[in-house]
Design a protein around this motif. Structure first.
Motif, mmCIF file in Angstrom:
data_model
loop_
_atom_site.group_PDB
_atom_site.id
_atom_site.type_symbol
_atom_site.label_atom_id
_atom_site.label_comp_id
_atom_site.label_asym_id
_atom_site.label_seq_id
_atom_site.Cartn_x
_atom_site.Cartn_y
_atom_site.Cartn_z
ATOM 1 N N ALA A 1 45.760 -30.761 -28.090
ATOM 2 C CA ALA A 1 45.428 -31.246 -26.738
ATOM 3 C C ALA A 1 46.388 -30.662 -25.704
ATOM 4 C CB ALA A 1 45.455 -32.770 -26.694
ATOM 5 N N ALA A 2 47.656 -30.560 -26.061
ATOM 6 C CA ALA A 2 48.635 -29.966 -25.137
ATOM 7 C C ALA A 2 48.316 -28.496 -24.901
ATOM 8 C CB ALA A 2 50.045 -30.130 -25.699
ATOM 9 N N GLN B 1 45.342 -28.197 -22.531
ATOM 10 C CA GLN B 1 45.700 -28.448 -21.134
ATOM 11 C C GLN B 1 46.330 -27.226 -20.466
ATOM 12 O OE1 GLN B 1 44.832 -31.065 -19.249
ATOM 13 N NE2 GLN B 1 43.708 -31.731 -21.061
ATOM 14 N N GLN B 2 46.784 -26.271 -21.272
ATOM 15 C CA GLN B 2 47.378 -25.050 -20.736
ATOM 16 C C GLN B 2 46.344 -23.939 -20.514
ATOM 17 O OE1 GLN B 2 50.628 -25.055 -19.818
ATOM 18 N NE2 GLN B 2 50.517 -27.202 -20.428
ATOM 19 N N GLN C 1 43.222 -22.756 -18.669
ATOM 20 C CA GLN C 1 42.477 -23.082 -17.449
ATOM 21 C C GLN C 1 40.967 -23.101 -17.668
ATOM 22 O OE1 GLN C 1 44.213 -24.234 -14.988
ATOM 23 N NE2 GLN C 1 42.404 -24.687 -13.797
ATOM 24 N N VAL D 1 40.154 -26.382 -19.369
ATOM 25 C CA VAL D 1 40.365 -27.478 -18.416
ATOM 26 C C VAL D 1 39.173 -27.566 -17.457
ATOM 27 C CG1 VAL D 1 41.786 -28.264 -16.471
ATOM 28 C CG2 VAL D 1 42.882 -27.503 -18.586
ATOM 29 N N ASP E 1 36.478 -30.587 -17.096
ATOM 30 C CA ASP E 1 36.205 -31.210 -15.795
ATOM 31 C C ASP E 1 34.706 -31.219 -15.514
ATOM 32 O OD1 ASP E 1 38.910 -31.652 -15.378
ATOM 33 O OD2 ASP E 1 39.166 -29.950 -14.006
#
Length: 117
Positions: A74-75, A78-79, A81, A84, A88
């Motif tokens: 998950a980390a 999040q890096q 784009q 992410v 969204d």
């Protein structure tokens, strides 16, 4: 009833596929899919999510190392784009579907609301 509710449901499906939310989701998914590193990471993330959900739903214990692996991936997600932005867009689509679900469920809410009065 003039229309079959299933026909209306299929019309709703078409409307969802023609929505801006879906178009954005499709575009972000395609951007992720064609990037080998992003696709690999996204697939890994989804596989971990599904595995943990399945364990949760069947009442199995989730091991500490599985939690740590999920947090690590998950980390990394999040890096990235592209992922992410995909997530969204997925969230926006989910919001639209939840709003539609509220509208669809309104007759039952009203019916059962009358019963409790």
């Amino acid at each position: 009833m003039a229309s079959n509710i299933y026909d209306i449901a299929y019309e709703l499906e078409k409307a969802l596929k023609n929505s801006q939310e879906y178009a954005t989701l499709q575009a972000k998914y395609e951007e992720t899919r064609i990037d080998p590193a992003a696709k690999k990471l996204f697939d890994q993330f989804r596989n971990i999510q599904m595995k943990l959900q399945e364990k949760q739903m069947t009442g199995q214990n989730i091991l500490q190392n599985e939690v740590e692996e999920a947090q690590r991936v998950a980390a990394m997600v999040q890096q990235n784009q592209k992922i992410v932005q995909l997530m969204d867009a997925e969230q926006q689509m989910s919001i639209a579907i939840n709003e539609i679900n509220k509208i669809i469920m309104k007759p039952l809410d009203e019916l059962y609301g009358k019963m409790s009065q």
